[in-house]
Design a protein around this motif. Structure first.
Motif, PDB file in Angstrom:
ATOM      1  N   GLU A  30      12.868   2.791   3.483  1.00 27.32           N
ATOM      2  CA  GLU A  30      12.039   3.223   4.613  1.00 27.32           C
ATOM      3  C   GLU A  30      11.956   4.746   4.677  1.00 27.32           C
ATOM      4  N   GLY A  31      13.081   5.401   4.441  1.00 26.46           N
ATOM      5  CA  GLY A  31      13.099   6.863   4.433  1.00 26.46           C
ATOM      6  C   GLY A  31      12.254   7.432   3.308  1.00 26.46           C
ATOM      7  N   PHE A  32      12.329   6.792   2.134  1.00 28.15           N
ATOM      8  CA  PHE A  32      11.531   7.243   0.999  1.00 28.15           C
ATOM      9  C   PHE A  32      10.039   7.048   1.278  1.00 28.15           C
ATOM     10  N   LYS A  33       9.676   5.919   1.875  1.00 28.21           N
ATOM     11  CA  LYS A  33       8.266   5.681   2.221  1.00 28.21           C
ATOM     12  C   LYS A  33       7.775   6.719   3.233  1.00 28.21           C
ATOM     13  N   ARG A  34       8.617   7.014   4.224  1.00 27.86           N
ATOM     14  CA  ARG A  34       8.239   8.013   5.231  1.00 27.86           C
ATOM     15  C   ARG A  34       8.067   9.379   4.580  1.00 27.86           C
ATOM     16  N   PHE A  35       9.009   9.755   3.717  1.00 24.44           N
ATOM     17  CA  PHE A  35       8.935  11.020   2.999  1.00 24.44           C
ATOM     18  C   PHE A  35       7.626  11.108   2.205  1.00 24.44           C
ATOM     19  N   CYS A  36       7.298  10.051   1.494  1.00 26.00           N
ATOM     20  CA  CYS A  36       6.061  10.052   0.694  1.00 26.00           C
ATOM     21  C   CYS A  36       4.816  10.079   1.575  1.00 26.00           C
ATOM     22  N   ARG A  37       4.846   9.328   2.682  1.00 22.52           N
ATOM     23  CA  ARG A  37       3.689   9.310   3.584  1.00 22.52           C
ATOM     24  C   ARG A  37       3.396  10.715   4.095  1.00 22.52           C
ATOM     25  N   ILE A  38       4.441  11.475   4.397  1.00 23.85           N
ATOM     26  CA  ILE A  38       4.275  12.844   4.886  1.00 23.85           C
ATOM     27  C   ILE A  38       3.798  13.773   3.773  1.00 23.85           C
ATOM     28  N   ASN A  39       4.355  13.615   2.580  1.00 26.09           N
ATOM     29  CA  ASN A  39       4.104  14.562   1.493  1.00 26.09           C
ATOM     30  C   ASN A  39       3.036  14.142   0.485  1.00 26.09           C
ATOM     31  N   TYR A  40       2.810  12.838   0.342  1.00 27.62           N
ATOM     32  CA  TYR A  40       1.868  12.354  -0.676  1.00 27.62           C
ATOM     33  C   TYR A  40       0.846  11.357  -0.134  1.00 27.62           C
ATOM     34  N   GLY A  41       1.321  10.388   0.628  1.00 25.08           N
ATOM     35  CA  GLY A  41       0.488   9.293   1.108  1.00 25.08           C
ATOM     36  C   GLY A  41       1.309   8.016   1.117  1.00 25.08           C
ATOM     37  N   ASP A  42       0.686   6.934   1.539  1.00 28.10           N
ATOM     38  CA  ASP A  42       1.380   5.653   1.681  1.00 28.10           C
ATOM     39  C   ASP A  42       1.669   5.027   0.314  1.00 28.10           C
ATOM     40  N   ILE A  43       2.942   4.701   0.069  1.00 27.08           N
ATOM     41  CA  ILE A  43       3.335   4.115  -1.221  1.00 27.08           C
ATOM     42  C   ILE A  43       3.747   2.650  -1.096  1.00 27.08           C
ATOM     43  N   THR A  44       3.492   2.038   0.028  1.00 22.43           N
ATOM     44  CA  THR A  44       3.917   0.656   0.258  1.00 22.43           C
ATOM     45  C   THR A  44       3.472  -0.274  -0.860  1.00 22.43           C
ATOM     46  N   GLU A  45       2.232  -0.170  -1.277  1.00 24.08           N
ATOM     47  CA  GLU A  45       1.697  -1.079  -2.299  1.00 24.08           C
ATOM     48  C   GLU A  45       2.363  -0.912  -3.660  1.00 24.08           C
ATOM     49  N   TYR A  46       2.921   0.243  -3.945  1.00 23.32           N
ATOM     50  CA  TYR A  46       3.633   0.425  -5.213  1.00 23.32           C
ATOM     51  C   TYR A  46       4.811  -0.551  -5.290  1.00 23.32           C
ATOM     52  N   PHE A  47       5.463  -0.790  -4.148  1.00 23.67           N
ATOM     53  CA  PHE A  47       6.617  -1.674  -4.120  1.00 23.67           C
ATOM     54  C   PHE A  47       6.217  -3.135  -3.921  1.00 23.67           C
ATOM     55  N   LEU A  48       5.127  -3.392  -3.220  1.00 25.19           N
ATOM     56  CA  LEU A  48       4.679  -4.768  -3.007  1.00 25.19           C
ATOM     57  C   LEU A  48       3.884  -5.293  -4.205  1.00 25.19           C
ATOM     58  N   ASN A  49       3.015  -4.454  -4.742  1.00 27.57           N
ATOM     59  CA  ASN A  49       2.190  -4.790  -5.907  1.00 27.57           C
ATOM     60  C   ASN A  49       1.504  -6.148  -5.747  1.00 27.57           C
ATOM     61  N   ARG A  50       0.914  -6.401  -4.594  1.00 27.21           N
ATOM     62  CA  ARG A  50       0.309  -7.703  -4.293  1.00 27.21           C
ATOM     63  C   ARG A  50      -0.842  -8.062  -5.215  1.00 27.21           C
ATOM     64  N   GLU A  51      -1.653  -7.116  -5.579  1.00 29.49           N
ATOM     65  CA  GLU A  51      -2.837  -7.386  -6.394  1.00 29.49           C
ATOM     66  C   GLU A  51      -2.604  -7.089  -7.876  1.00 29.49           C
ATOM     67  N   GLY A  52      -1.411  -6.659  -8.226  1.00 27.82           N
ATOM     68  CA  GLY A  52      -1.113  -6.346  -9.613  1.00 27.82           C
ATOM     69  C   GLY A  52      -1.645  -4.995 -10.070  1.00 27.82           C
ATOM     70  N   TYR A  53      -2.119  -4.172  -9.126  1.00 26.98           N
ATOM     71  CA  TYR A  53      -2.662  -2.860  -9.470  1.00 26.98           C
ATOM     72  C   TYR A  53      -1.585  -1.855  -9.876  1.00 26.98           C
ATOM     73  N   TYR A  54      -0.353  -2.192  -9.557  1.00 27.45           N
ATOM     74  CA  TYR A  54       0.743  -1.248  -9.785  1.00 27.45           C
ATOM     75  C   TYR A  54       1.773  -1.813 -10.761  1.00 27.45           C
ATOM     76  N   ASP A  55       1.333  -2.668 -11.668  1.00 27.04           N
ATOM     77  CA  ASP A  55       2.251  -3.317 -12.609  1.00 27.04           C
ATOM     78  C   ASP A  55       3.088  -2.327 -13.403  1.00 27.04           C
ATOM     79  N   GLU A  56       2.505  -1.218 -13.807  1.00 27.90           N
ATOM     80  CA  GLU A  56       3.260  -0.262 -14.620  1.00 27.90           C
ATOM     81  C   GLU A  56       4.300   0.523 -13.815  1.00 27.90           C
ATOM     82  N   PHE A  57       4.336   0.290 -12.496  1.00 25.14           N
ATOM     83  CA  PHE A  57       5.315   0.958 -11.643  1.00 25.14           C
ATOM     84  C   PHE A  57       6.481   0.028 -11.271  1.00 25.14           C
TER      85      PHE A  57
END
Length: 137
Positions: free
Chosen positions: A55-82
């Protein structure tokens, strides 16, 4: 590449993870533990180790980069290489929390719950046979 991607390669996400950990190294100054020790009750302050959390890492990224939730969920398979780097990050978080709990830096009970660790006590049922004697052997 999916349009919602913030990071182009897994090494970019790893870089953000390392920045998060570096950022956390500055956090103990916000979490000072005050104790009064000795016969005279001398005031002593200790900085606390701040645990890694997803949660802290997601918050850090949201502030500095953007939302990374989907990188960890990968629901659609768009983030397979991650998936590998996300697994590594989750393992490092879990290891930090478990070791911190074992060493007493973090509350062991909360660490157990966060990481799905439980203490199982197995109780076996035993049949008790009761013998009664009437005094006549």
């Amino acid at each position: 590449m999916h349009s919602t991607r913030i990071f182009k390669e897994d090494k970019d996400l790893l870089k953000a993870w390392n920045e998060y950990k570096e950022n956390l190294s500055q956090e103990p100054n916000k979490w000072i533990k005050i104790q009064y020790v000795g016969k005279e009750g001398k005031r002593v302050t200790d900085s606390q180790k701040v645990p890694y959390t997803l949660e802290g890492f997601k918050r850090f990224c949201r502030i500095n980069y953007g939302d990374i939730t989907e990188y960890f969920l990968n629901r659609e398979g768009y983030y397979d290489e991650f998936t590998t780097i996300c697994r590594i990050i989750k393992e490092e978080i879990r290891e930090d929390q478990i070791i911190g709990g074992l060493l007493g830096f973090y509350n062991p009970s909360i660490t157990q719950r966060l990481n799905g660790l439980t203490e199982k006590i197995q109780q076996e049922k035993t049949n008790v046979v009761k013998f009664e004697f009437d005094g006549n052997d």
